[in-house]
Design a protein around this motif. Sequence first.
Motif, PDB file in Angstrom:
ATOM      1  N   THR A   1       0.830  -1.212   0.000  1.00  0.00           N
ATOM      2  CA  THR A   1       0.000   0.000   0.000  1.00  0.00           C
ATOM      3  C   THR A   1       0.864   1.261   0.000  1.00  0.00           C
ATOM      4  OG1 THR A   1      -0.229  -0.341   2.373  1.00  0.00           O
ATOM      5  CG2 THR A   1      -2.104  -0.934   1.006  1.00  0.00           C
ATOM      6  N   ASN A   2       2.015   1.199   0.660  1.00  0.00           N
ATOM      7  CA  ASN A   2       2.882   2.384   0.645  1.00  0.00           C
ATOM      8  C   ASN A   2       3.447   2.611  -0.756  1.00  0.00           C
ATOM      9  OD1 ASN A   2       3.727   4.508   2.342  1.00  0.00           O
ATOM     10  ND2 ASN A   2       5.824   3.718   2.281  1.00  0.00           N
ATOM     11  N   TYR A   3       3.742   1.516  -1.449  1.00  0.00           N
ATOM     12  CA  TYR A   3       4.220   1.585  -2.829  1.00  0.00           C
ATOM     13  C   TYR A   3       3.127   2.195  -3.721  1.00  0.00           C
ATOM     14  CZ  TYR A   3       6.339  -0.263  -7.153  1.00  0.00           C
ATOM     15  OH  TYR A   3       6.910  -0.400  -8.389  1.00  0.00           O
ATOM     16  N   ILE A   4       1.896   1.727  -3.539  1.00  0.00           N
ATOM     17  CA  ILE A   4       0.778   2.238  -4.358  1.00  0.00           C
ATOM     18  C   ILE A   4       0.553   3.730  -4.093  1.00  0.00           C
ATOM     19  CG2 ILE A   4      -1.732   2.103  -4.706  1.00  0.00           C
ATOM     20  CD1 ILE A   4      -1.546  -0.927  -4.168  1.00  0.00           C
ATOM     21  N   LEU A   5       0.476   4.117  -2.814  1.00  0.00           N
ATOM     22  CA  LEU A   5       0.197   5.526  -2.485  1.00  0.00           C
ATOM     23  C   LEU A   5       1.324   6.437  -2.980  1.00  0.00           C
ATOM     24  CD1 LEU A   5      -1.271   5.094   1.127  1.00  0.00           C
ATOM     25  CD2 LEU A   5      -2.533   5.795  -0.921  1.00  0.00           C
ATOM     26  N   THR A   6       2.571   5.959  -2.866  1.00  0.00           N
ATOM     27  CA  THR A   6       3.711   6.769  -3.313  1.00  0.00           C
ATOM     28  C   THR A   6       3.659   6.971  -4.823  1.00  0.00           C
ATOM     29  OG1 THR A   6       5.048   5.848  -1.533  1.00  0.00           O
ATOM     30  CG2 THR A   6       6.238   6.947  -3.299  1.00  0.00           C
ATOM     31  N   LYS A   7       3.422   5.888  -5.551  1.00  0.00           N
ATOM     32  CA  LYS A   7       3.387   5.975  -7.022  1.00  0.00           C
ATOM     33  C   LYS A   7       2.208   6.835  -7.488  1.00  0.00           C
ATOM     34  CE  LYS A   7       6.447   3.094  -9.136  1.00  0.00           C
ATOM     35  NZ  LYS A   7       6.993   3.192 -10.488  1.00  0.00           N
ATOM     36  N   MET A   8       1.086   6.729  -6.800  1.00  0.00           N
ATOM     37  CA  MET A   8      -0.079   7.543  -7.174  1.00  0.00           C
ATOM     38  C   MET A   8       0.244   9.019  -6.980  1.00  0.00           C
ATOM     39  SD  MET A   8      -3.312   5.377  -5.675  1.00  0.00           S
ATOM     40  CE  MET A   8      -4.648   6.507  -6.104  1.00  0.00           C
ATOM     41  N   ARG A   9       1.000   9.325  -5.908  1.00  0.00           N
ATOM     42  CA  ARG A   9       1.312  10.732  -5.624  1.00  0.00           C
ATOM     43  C   ARG A   9       2.407  11.257  -6.547  1.00  0.00           C
ATOM     44  NH1 ARG A   9       4.217  13.617  -0.508  1.00  0.00           N
ATOM     45  NH2 ARG A   9       3.423  15.699  -0.944  1.00  0.00           N
ATOM     46  N   VAL A  10       3.484  10.489  -6.695  1.00  0.00           N
ATOM     47  CA  VAL A  10       4.649  10.996  -7.416  1.00  0.00           C
ATOM     48  C   VAL A  10       4.462  10.920  -8.938  1.00  0.00           C
ATOM     49  CG1 VAL A  10       7.142  10.665  -7.761  1.00  0.00           C
ATOM     50  CG2 VAL A  10       6.158  10.399  -5.491  1.00  0.00           C
ATOM     51  N   ASP A  11       3.919   9.787  -9.432  1.00  0.00           N
ATOM     52  CA  ASP A  11       3.791   9.619 -10.887  1.00  0.00           C
ATOM     53  C   ASP A  11       2.370   9.827 -11.381  1.00  0.00           C
ATOM     54  OD1 ASP A  11       6.338   8.699 -10.475  1.00  0.00           O
ATOM     55  OD2 ASP A  11       5.872   6.583 -10.824  1.00  0.00           O
ATOM     56  N   GLY A  12       1.429  10.028 -10.480  1.00  0.00           N
ATOM     57  CA  GLY A  12       0.027  10.148 -10.876  1.00  0.00           C
ATOM     58  C   GLY A  12      -0.492   8.823 -11.454  1.00  0.00           C
ATOM     59  N   SER A  13       0.119   7.687 -11.033  1.00  0.00           N
ATOM     60  CA  SER A  13      -0.272   6.394 -11.615  1.00  0.00           C
ATOM     61  C   SER A  13      -1.636   5.939 -11.140  1.00  0.00           C
ATOM     62  CB  SER A  13       0.729   5.303 -11.223  1.00  0.00           C
ATOM     63  OG  SER A  13       2.018   5.717 -11.440  1.00  0.00           O
ATOM     64  N   ASP A  14      -2.176   5.019 -11.910  1.00  0.00           N
ATOM     65  CA  ASP A  14      -3.479   4.450 -11.628  1.00  0.00           C
ATOM     66  C   ASP A  14      -3.346   3.334 -10.570  1.00  0.00           C
ATOM     67  OD1 ASP A  14      -6.253   3.665 -12.460  1.00  0.00           O
ATOM     68  OD2 ASP A  14      -5.157   1.830 -12.994  1.00  0.00           O
ATOM     69  N   PHE A  15      -4.308   3.283  -9.654  1.00  0.00           N
ATOM     70  CA  PHE A  15      -4.282   2.331  -8.533  1.00  0.00           C
ATOM     71  C   PHE A  15      -4.032   0.888  -8.987  1.00  0.00           C
ATOM     72  CE2 PHE A  15      -6.274  -0.594  -5.594  1.00  0.00           C
ATOM     73  CZ  PHE A  15      -6.002  -0.078  -4.340  1.00  0.00           C
ATOM     74  N   ASN A  16      -4.863   0.405  -9.948  1.00  0.00           N
ATOM     75  CA  ASN A  16      -4.772  -1.014 -10.349  1.00  0.00           C
ATOM     76  C   ASN A  16      -3.462  -1.353 -11.037  1.00  0.00           C
ATOM     77  OD1 ASN A  16      -7.263  -1.981  -9.365  1.00  0.00           O
ATOM     78  ND2 ASN A  16      -8.249  -0.771 -10.969  1.00  0.00           N
TER      79      ASN A  16
END
Length: 405
Positions: free
Chosen positions: A157-172
């Motif tokens: 979850t920390n990996y997902i939240l970080t990537k969503m914040r930094v790269d604007g990536s999609d959750f799935n």
Amino acid sequence: MINIAVLGYGTVGSGVVEVIHTNHESIAKKARQEINIKYVLDLRDFPGDSIQEKIVHDFEVILKDEEIKIVVEVMGGVNPAYTFVKSALEHGKSVVTSNKELVAKHGSELIALAKEKKLNFLFEASVGGGIPIIRPLNQSLTADEICEITGILNGTTNYILTKMRVDGSDFNEVLKEAQALGYAERNPEADIEGYDTCRKIAILSSLAFGSQVDYEDVYTEGITNITAKDILFADQCGYSIKLFGTSKKVDGKIYIMVAPAMITEENPLYSVNGVYNGIFVKGNVLGDVMFYGSGAGKLPTASAVVSDVVDEVKHIGTNILTTWSSKKLELADIKDSKKRFFVRIKGNCLERIEEIERLFGKVHTIELAEIKEEFAFLTEELSEAEYAKKAEQLSGILNRIRVYR
Ligand code: HSE
């Protein structure tokens, strides 16, 4: 030479074999004897892999072999792991495990059984992957009474939240990456719904407070409701969103919960990003201490498992005292715990501010030029119960996240 058996040749099991092979000499020096993997239990065969000569399919072979002094359980899941671990202890073999489900559910019972048999049940890898946290709580921070443990305890979850914040990536998309990297659970629901964090904070709290915390009693929210918009609004005012497991003693009452938290860079856990985990501990004498490192993955987890094997080799015949009784710890109702809240809401800020401030008093509003028809506000500190009562009277709430200092 000490003979050991490894139960499970999956991600962690193969990591344990690799770590013992790679650092064979230095590990032998620290353990003061050579560690030999005599068996690896797995349902599968591994033709072409040198491990094949150690593979057995029947646990009885391990149980009956008196040369096996330590059983390393890295299968995961409660069953049959529980049956195997209990039988191993009953047959005079110490156990090392990375299995948080097993430790959270049967930890106190297995610790007591190990003590009765002058053996050990060690579980450093069950929380925080490669970060030493169980041994510090059990053996180092013994001068203190623990007042707080707050942790980012799930790498996925920390990996997902970080990537969503930094790269604007999609959750799935990011979840798939975390699975491919071997961070996520077989069923990633355990990660994203917060159940994995819940088991880990229950284990840490049981150790810190010396009594059983049943994870089923811990209020748990995951990250599935966190959207890209929440992250944008939070970012606008310098906040980052993390999944926290918290355990706090306030006025003698113990509050434990798992939920997304908004924090500023003043919080020591703010820079814990990617798959890393961070665990903040406050002692009444020591003050603040932080543990940081790789919270998931094959080799970091295997490193913690092997460190327990070394510890056990040094303590053969002696029980390392672990204060975790089966007496249930009384938990306070989180309805009374106080925090500020971030609320994202439909509508126009100018038109709705009066209605909001009538309910919540003075709030701090956040608007974004690129997002129309909605805005966010931050409340002053109030209890969970007070927030729920006020929020009921306000239409159009899209999400609410707790704000931590
Ligand atoms: N799925 C877990 C995580 C593995 O992502 O942290 C380590 O317990």
